[in-house]
Design a protein around this motif. Sequence first.
Motif, PDB file in Angstrom:
ATOM      1  N   LEU A 169       8.943   4.286   2.326  1.00 45.37           N
ATOM      2  CA  LEU A 169       9.186   5.599   1.731  1.00 45.37           C
ATOM      3  C   LEU A 169       8.234   5.894   0.583  1.00 45.37           C
ATOM      4  CD1 LEU A 169      13.098   5.524   1.510  1.00 45.37           C
ATOM      5  CD2 LEU A 169      11.666   6.298   3.418  1.00 45.37           C
ATOM      6  N   SER A 170       7.979   7.193   0.400  1.00 44.23           N
ATOM      7  CA  SER A 170       7.272   7.675  -0.795  1.00 44.23           C
ATOM      8  C   SER A 170       8.254   8.083  -1.876  1.00 44.23           C
ATOM      9  CB  SER A 170       6.389   8.872  -0.435  1.00 44.23           C
ATOM     10  OG  SER A 170       5.525   8.571   0.630  1.00 44.23           O
ATOM     11  N   ALA A 171       9.454   8.499  -1.470  1.00 42.90           N
ATOM     12  CA  ALA A 171      10.501   8.906  -2.405  1.00 42.90           C
ATOM     13  C   ALA A 171      11.844   8.817  -1.700  1.00 42.90           C
ATOM     14  CB  ALA A 171      10.268  10.320  -2.920  1.00 42.90           C
ATOM     15  N   LEU A 172      12.900   8.627  -2.480  1.00 42.68           N
ATOM     16  CA  LEU A 172      14.260   8.590  -1.951  1.00 42.68           C
ATOM     17  C   LEU A 172      15.089   9.662  -2.631  1.00 42.68           C
ATOM     18  CD1 LEU A 172      16.424   6.491  -0.360  1.00 42.68           C
ATOM     19  CD2 LEU A 172      17.188   6.257  -2.729  1.00 42.68           C
ATOM     20  N   GLU A 214       0.832  -1.199   0.000  1.00 39.47           N
ATOM     21  CA  GLU A 214       0.000   0.000   0.000  1.00 39.47           C
ATOM     22  C   GLU A 214       0.867   1.249   0.000  1.00 39.47           C
ATOM     23  OE1 GLU A 214      -2.475  -0.233   3.415  1.00 39.47           O
ATOM     24  OE2 GLU A 214      -3.675  -1.926   2.671  1.00 39.47           O
ATOM     25  N   ILE A 215       0.288   2.353  -0.408  1.00 37.66           N
ATOM     26  CA  ILE A 215       0.968   3.641  -0.335  1.00 37.66           C
ATOM     27  C   ILE A 215       1.179   3.997   1.135  1.00 37.66           C
ATOM     28  CG2 ILE A 215       0.745   6.110  -0.818  1.00 37.66           C
ATOM     29  CD1 ILE A 215      -0.890   5.398  -3.268  1.00 37.66           C
ATOM     30  N   PRO A 216       2.367   4.486   1.519  1.00 35.40           N
ATOM     31  CA  PRO A 216       2.593   4.870   2.922  1.00 35.40           C
ATOM     32  C   PRO A 216       1.531   5.842   3.418  1.00 35.40           C
ATOM     33  CG  PRO A 216       4.644   4.921   1.687  1.00 35.40           C
ATOM     34  CD  PRO A 216       3.554   4.686   0.685  1.00 35.40           C
ATOM     35  N   PRO A 217       1.103   5.705   4.682  1.00 31.76           N
ATOM     36  CA  PRO A 217       0.030   6.577   5.204  1.00 31.76           C
ATOM     37  C   PRO A 217       0.410   8.058   5.237  1.00 31.76           C
ATOM     38  CG  PRO A 217       1.068   5.303   6.958  1.00 31.76           C
ATOM     39  CD  PRO A 217       1.575   4.744   5.671  1.00 31.76           C
ATOM     40  N   HIS A 218       1.705   8.342   5.364  1.00 30.36           N
ATOM     41  CA  HIS A 218       2.175   9.730   5.340  1.00 30.36           C
ATOM     42  C   HIS A 218       3.247   9.846   4.249  1.00 30.36           C
ATOM     43  CE1 HIS A 218       0.244  10.156   9.260  1.00 30.36           C
ATOM     44  NE2 HIS A 218       0.905   9.076   9.640  1.00 30.36           N
ATOM     45  N   PRO A 219       3.254  10.943   3.480  1.00 29.27           N
ATOM     46  CA  PRO A 219       4.330  11.120   2.499  1.00 29.27           C
ATOM     47  C   PRO A 219       5.679  11.125   3.221  1.00 29.27           C
ATOM     48  CG  PRO A 219       3.105  13.163   2.800  1.00 29.27           C
ATOM     49  CD  PRO A 219       2.331  12.103   3.516  1.00 29.27           C
TER      50      PRO A 219
END
Length: 409
Positions: A307-310, A219-224
């Motif tokens: 993570l949403s982005a690295l 799933e997409i992380p709950p917080h960015p």
Amino acid sequence: MRDNALVKELRALGHDATMLPLYMPLTLDEENTGAGMPVMMGGVNAYLQQKSAFFRHTPRWIDQIFDSPALLAAAGKRAGATSPKELGDITLSMIQGELGQQKKEIERLAHWAKDNTSPDVICLSNSLLLGVARRLKQEFNVPIVCCFQGEDSFVNGLDEPYKTQTWQTMSQRAAECEALITISEYFADTMTKILNLPREKMHVVYNGINLEGFAPAPEIPPHPTLGFFARNCPAKGLHTVVDAFISLKKRQTVPDLQLRVSGTRAFGDEIFVAEQQEKICKAGFEDHARFLPPLSREEKIRFLQSLSALSVPATYGEAFGLYLLEAWACGVPVAQPKSGAYPELIAETGGGVLCEPNDAESLADAIEKLLANPLAAREVGQHARQMTERYFSAEVMAKNFLKVIETLI
């Protein structure tokens, strides 16, 4: 890590591959394919032989004391605190090989290899090992291959006259190898210009990783969540990520943005990390940032999946960056500078966005663009995962490596 994955895949493909550690014991988060092999050209002995003529003639029983695993491990913990400016004389000497102060260590390496191996080809894992090529060629009369994995920033950090002399000696020694392998088109161009070598002698074999266990989060992380995963030092751009994070928090354009930082810390990095933490505290965002200790392989995968982005915005021209492959293997898009191999790798995978080098506001803009639409960012990461499987697995790396080797045998 790259060499370990390569040897493992070569064996899986049916080849007899031996990995021999030099200077220090290997530090890995995967199965050690060099387990049971002695550490040759031990780092402590190499240093002592550089500094004192006495140690260039000591018997083996004395050298064994300084080659003890415990002593080498202790010395290795301080390696990150050593500046290239302090290593000009020993770097040049090691590149000079049989003409340098470590001749005794190179002879021991050649004799051990003669007694324990029968190679069809010898591969030096990086260009700072070129000093052993001539002696091994003399012993075995087989093709010598040398890999280039990002050594330019170290050599360019040496004081003169050592920097110029080291580059000149590396050029001479590299010309004696049957093939040169590098890890990106960017670095192939860089090294052929520096060493004044024919471009056709430089073969590009992209790095690859063992993808076992890596997978996108369900799933997409709950917080960015913005992540940094590399050595926690200025050269890897941790300060730029922290400044970009603070800028985004002040903009309030990415609601509830979190920062997660992990990776190794060498001796001396703690002060720099503390400065970054203090910067975040002064801005009032300490509750939204976490600095984690070094992680195991399983913990690393879970970290990346959160993570949403690295972003690892290295301040120099990075020759590759395995952390990008690990992020993409977990379906995580990246934001990187327009420098080094980053544009090339992102073009291959479509796995992220680019920003101006060493510019925190430009990095913040790129991250903001990436995280503005979480679903779109996830699609970018998912596509990058597919491209990583296609082009950047350890198996693909090994097969491309073999294509070069098979032309020599």
